[in-house]
Design a protein around this motif. Structure first.
Motif, PDB file in Angstrom:
ATOM      1  N   ASP A  43      21.202  15.633  43.193  1.00 20.16           N
ATOM      2  CA  ASP A  43      19.926  15.749  43.904  1.00 20.16           C
ATOM      3  C   ASP A  43      18.767  15.932  42.921  1.00 20.16           C
ATOM      4  N   TYR A  44      18.967  15.517  41.677  1.00 26.37           N
ATOM      5  CA  TYR A  44      17.934  15.670  40.654  1.00 26.37           C
ATOM      6  C   TYR A  44      16.757  14.730  40.941  1.00 26.37           C
ATOM      7  N   VAL A  45      15.559  15.220  40.674  1.00 30.16           N
ATOM      8  CA  VAL A  45      14.341  14.419  40.756  1.00 30.16           C
ATOM      9  C   VAL A  45      13.775  14.366  39.344  1.00 30.16           C
ATOM     10  N   LEU A  46      13.879  13.212  38.718  1.00 30.10           N
ATOM     11  CA  LEU A  46      13.541  13.055  37.301  1.00 30.10           C
ATOM     12  C   LEU A  46      12.371  12.088  37.170  1.00 30.10           C
ATOM     13  N   HIS A  47      11.158  12.647  37.219  1.00 30.74           N
ATOM     14  CA  HIS A  47       9.957  11.802  37.213  1.00 30.74           C
ATOM     15  C   HIS A  47       9.482  11.418  35.816  1.00 30.74           C
ATOM     16  N   ASP A  48       9.926  12.184  34.811  1.00 31.12           N
ATOM     17  CA  ASP A  48       9.434  11.904  33.461  1.00 31.12           C
ATOM     18  C   ASP A  48      10.496  12.258  32.425  1.00 31.12           C
ATOM     19  N   ARG A  49      10.197  11.950  31.186  1.00 30.41           N
ATOM     20  CA  ARG A  49      11.138  12.181  30.088  1.00 30.41           C
ATOM     21  C   ARG A  49      11.539  13.658  29.980  1.00 30.41           C
ATOM     22  N   LYS A  93      14.116  14.652  32.530  1.00 32.30           N
ATOM     23  CA  LYS A  93      15.403  14.045  32.185  1.00 32.30           C
ATOM     24  C   LYS A  93      16.075  14.831  31.056  1.00 32.30           C
ATOM     25  N   LEU A  94      15.295  15.162  30.039  1.00 34.81           N
ATOM     26  CA  LEU A  94      15.839  15.918  28.899  1.00 34.81           C
ATOM     27  C   LEU A  94      16.301  17.316  29.310  1.00 34.81           C
ATOM     28  N   LEU A  95      15.567  17.925  30.218  1.00 33.60           N
ATOM     29  CA  LEU A  95      15.925  19.265  30.690  1.00 33.60           C
ATOM     30  C   LEU A  95      17.315  19.257  31.329  1.00 33.60           C
ATOM     31  N   GLN A  96      17.596  18.265  32.156  1.00 32.39           N
ATOM     32  CA  GLN A  96      18.922  18.163  32.777  1.00 32.39           C
ATOM     33  C   GLN A  96      19.989  17.777  31.757  1.00 32.39           C
ATOM     34  N   THR A 105      27.488  12.128  35.201  1.00 31.00           N
ATOM     35  CA  THR A 105      26.076  12.515  35.353  1.00 31.00           C
ATOM     36  C   THR A 105      25.372  12.459  34.003  1.00 31.00           C
ATOM     37  N   LYS A 106      26.019  12.970  32.967  1.00 29.21           N
ATOM     38  CA  LYS A 106      25.425  12.935  31.617  1.00 29.21           C
ATOM     39  C   LYS A 106      25.158  11.491  31.183  1.00 29.21           C
ATOM     40  N   LEU A 107      26.095  10.605  31.478  1.00 28.39           N
ATOM     41  CA  LEU A 107      25.932   9.195  31.120  1.00 28.39           C
ATOM     42  C   LEU A 107      24.687   8.612  31.786  1.00 28.39           C
ATOM     43  N   TRP A 108      24.487   8.899  33.071  1.00 32.42           N
ATOM     44  CA  TRP A 108      23.306   8.393  33.781  1.00 32.42           C
ATOM     45  C   TRP A 108      22.026   9.064  33.293  1.00 32.42           C
ATOM     46  N   LEU A 109      22.099  10.324  32.914  1.00 31.03           N
ATOM     47  CA  LEU A 109      20.915  10.991  32.352  1.00 31.03           C
ATOM     48  C   LEU A 109      20.507  10.315  31.043  1.00 31.03           C
ATOM     49  N   GLU A 110      21.480  10.027  30.189  1.00 29.54           N
ATOM     50  CA  GLU A 110      21.190   9.325  28.931  1.00 29.54           C
ATOM     51  C   GLU A 110      20.609   7.943  29.211  1.00 29.54           C
ATOM     52  N   PHE A 111      21.178   7.244  30.172  1.00 29.68           N
ATOM     53  CA  PHE A 111      20.695   5.920  30.558  1.00 29.68           C
ATOM     54  C   PHE A 111      19.244   5.993  31.030  1.00 29.68           C
TER      55      PHE A 111
END
Length: 191
Positions: free
Chosen positions: A66-72, A75-78, A92-98
């Protein structure tokens, strides 16, 4: 571009990620649903090509919870969190890196409290609750702009099964419509 057809029927069933998709034919679509094998590079590469070609306003991803990642920074925080802190761990980590490769909002579309909503162990009920939540999230963001939604390929199944229930409501709602399309992996998890 490969188009999967049912029982030899001449009607389009869904698009297949077989390396020959002409992405320009999707530019007029407001919603693109991508069924992927979780973490498979070829499927993630397609999502990257779709982002570059279609320039969506939002990328919704099941594996981003349910993360809302509007900016870099968001994304880095997660991404800094330990893998064990994410419901889907390494996926999840793979998609965060992507997501860091693109200056676009990435929104998790998973129903993180589905276990409480279902209250039992029925896989049919779990899939129904989760897929209806996916539809709700896609609707919310597609009202604001163009959406690419990425989910496990099983969530866009075209057949009823005893284990998973009816034909996917995502498939029924978004496939073959004027403003939307469904793309499934060439090695689909289930028909």
């Amino acid at each position: 571009m490969k188009i999967k057809r049912k029982n030899g029927d001449s009607g389009i069933d869904y698009l297949v990620n077989d390396g020959t998709l002409n992405l320009d034919t999707l530019k007029d679509k407001n919603v693109i649903i991508v069924g992927e094998r979780h973490g498979y590079k070829g499927d993630m590469d397609l999502v990257g090509k779709l982002i570059e070609t279609l320039e969506p306003d939002y990328i919704l991803v099941e594996a981003l919870l349910d993360y809302v990642l509007h900016d870099r920074n968001s994304k880095l925080l997660q991404l800094k969190k330990p893998t064990s802190m994410h419901m889907y761990g390494a996926l999840t980590k793979l998609w965060l890196e992507f997501s860091l490769k693109y200056d676009r909002p990435f929104i998790g579309m998973e129903c993180v409290d589905w276990e409480q909503k279902v209250g039992g162990n029925s896989l049919v009920d779990q899939f129904e609750v989760r897929e209806q939540h996916f539809i709700k999230m896609i609707g919310k963001y597609s009202n604001k702009g163009k959406v690419i939604a990425v989910t496990g390929d099983t969530h866009v199944r075209t057949i009823k099964t005893e284990q998973l229930g009816e034909v996917s409501p995502l498939y029924l709602k978004y496939n073959g419509k004027k403003d939307s399309a469904v793309i499934r992996t060439a090695e689909g998890e289930i028909e």
